[in-house]
Design a protein around this motif. Structure first.
Motif, short mmCIF file in Angstrom:
data_model
loop_
_atom_site.label_atom_id
_atom_site.label_comp_id
_atom_site.label_asym_id
_atom_site.label_seq_id
_atom_site.Cartn_x
_atom_site.Cartn_y
_atom_site.Cartn_z
N GLU A 1 46.35 44.18 42.36
CA GLU A 1 45.28 44.10 41.60
C GLU A 1 44.63 45.67 41.18
O GLU A 1 44.36 45.74 40.09
N PHE B 1 37.45 34.67 34.75
CA PHE B 1 37.77 36.16 34.90
C PHE B 1 37.10 37.15 33.95
O PHE B 1 37.61 38.00 33.61
N HIS C 1 46.99 46.71 38.41
CA HIS C 1 46.62 46.04 36.91
C HIS C 1 46.02 47.05 35.89
O HIS C 1 45.03 47.71 36.51
N LEU D 1 47.86 37.32 38.84
CA LEU D 1 47.69 37.77 40.11
C LEU D 1 47.50 36.84 41.02
O LEU D 1 47.50 37.08 42.23
N ASN E 1 36.23 37.29 41.92
CA ASN E 1 36.70 37.10 40.68
C ASN E 1 35.54 36.40 39.96
O ASN E 1 35.21 35.35 40.59
N ASP F 1 44.25 37.53 31.36
CA ASP F 1 45.75 37.84 31.76
C ASP F 1 45.63 38.41 33.12
O ASP F 1 46.94 38.66 33.52
N VAL F 2 44.84 38.39 33.87
CA VAL F 2 44.92 38.77 35.12
C VAL F 2 45.16 37.47 35.92
O VAL F 2 45.43 37.37 37.34
N TYR G 1 39.01 38.13 30.94
CA TYR G 1 40.05 38.68 30.99
C TYR G 1 41.17 38.04 31.65
O TYR G 1 41.76 38.02 32.59
N TRP H 1 37.23 42.25 35.62
CA TRP H 1 37.52 40.81 35.69
C TRP H 1 36.73 40.31 37.44
O TRP H 1 36.81 39.11 37.35
#
Ligand SMILES: Nc1nc2c(c(=O)[nH]1)N[C@H]1C(S)=C(S)[C@@H](COP(=O)(O)O)O[C@H]1N2
Ligand SMILES: [Mo]
Length: 326
Positions: A206, A307, A209, A316, A274, A312-313, A310, A237
């Protein structure tokens, strides 16, 4: 990449593109003479954006290149709001306490000790922190677990730059942030709301990232004390409490760090934290949020995004039950 244009959003200039104060002031007095109805929407938007930014003195100025890949299109929160409505419990639990008391915190000299499961432990002073990687301006949403949000033009660089430099060992799985706890400077330290010092942490992937920001400034200037001077993290996020302010130590660990809010109320504040509109806080819904500065009587709340938008996390957390690991 991840940041989509908000349908209600206004396309904004960055602080660096903003006209100097004198030009701005004269333009504003001219605009004041017009009736609002006569103004084109674009001009109003332009004016609002300019008003969101501070006019730092030269000593406080921090120059950074806008990074357009990390820019939400929502209108930035007014500087006044972002610097007077804060959570920084070391200075008290009222939203106005940090603005009132943090001014006395000494932020220079300052060092951050980087230690633990790394091959190259080191201590960084402010100058070293500023030079570690090129400074970028990124406009992020910040969503507090309490149900409000802001949009802030931060200045910093991806935390991954620092992680790479210190060469984590194979044992490093987590990263822990310890923040200043000085009773002499911080009237809230000693109050039983939290265990001090305030500690936060992330899993190492994380922290690596690119969105995770090691943050030294905002609105074109160094961080105001109430926002976590001289160095903090911003993890957009996650709920705001993960974004630890006024960091003095960064430690790489094998085991998951114990974190201040999780210690104080483990059922309410998880390690992951999150932003997730589908997982309610035990005492309130997390489905929507109040944007600071938009709190008129008729203003509708905004929907909270998974998120915090966001998306595209998400990779993870593949295979993790985010209701269990809240
Ligand atoms: N050291 C420290 N960091 C902290 C806190 C705190 O009390 N102490 N509060 C957190 C919470 S709950 C939030 S919402 C954000 C607020 O950041 P801002 O005041 O810059 O908006 O800071 C976080 N970082
Ligand atoms: Mo928060």
């Amino acid at each position: 990449m991840l940041i989509k244009r908000n349908p209600n959003g206004i396309d904004l200039p960055f602080a660096s593109e903003i006209t100097p104060r004198a030009v701005f002031e004269s333009r504003r007095s001219f605009i004041k003479q017009l009736s609002v109805g006569a103004l084109a929407g674009g001009a109003i938007a332009d004016m609002l954006v300019r008003e969101a930014f501070a006019q730092p003195s030269d000593a406080r100025k921090l120059v950074a290149a806008p990074n357009s890949s990390y820019r939400v299109m929502d209108k930035p929160t007014a500087y006044k709001d972002a610097t007077t409505y804060n959570n920084f419990y070391e200075f008290g639990t009222d939203k106005s306490d940090p603005a009132q008391y943090a001014g006395a915190m000494k932020t220079s000299p300052w060092t951050v000790a980087v230690e633990g499961e790394i091959k190259k432990p080191l201590t960084l002073d402010l100058d070293a922190l500023r030079k570690l990687a090129p400074l970028e301006e990124r406009i992020y949403r910040l969503r507090c677990v309490e149900g409000w949000s802001m949009v802030i033009p931060w200045i910093g660089y991806s935390l991954s730059n620092l992680i790479r430099k210190v060469e984590p060992t194979g044992n490093a799985k987590y990263i822990e942030f310890t923040t200043l706890a000085d009773r002499k400077q911080m009237p809230g330290v000693g109050s039983p709301v939290l265990e001090w010092p305030y500690v936060e942490g992330l899993r190492l992937d994380e922290a690596n990232h690119p969105l995770a920001l090691l943050t030294l400034g905002m609105y074109g200037e160094v961080l105001p004390n109430q926002n976590g001077a001289p160095v903090r993290v911003v993890v957009p996020w996650k709920y705001g409490f993960k974004s630890a302010k006024s960091i003095v130590r960064i430690r790489f660990t094998k085991d998951q760090p114990r974190t201040a809010w999780n210690i104080s109320a483990p059922r309410e504040y998880g390690f992951y934290a999150n932003v997730n509109p589908e997982v309610d806080h035990p005492r309130w819904s997390q489905a929507s949020e109040r944007r600071i500065g938009e709190d008129g009587f008729f203003t509708r709340k905004r929907k909270t995004l998974m998120f915090n938008g966001y998306s595209d996390v998400a990779s993870l957390y593949t295979g993790m039950d985010l209701k269990k690991f809240f």
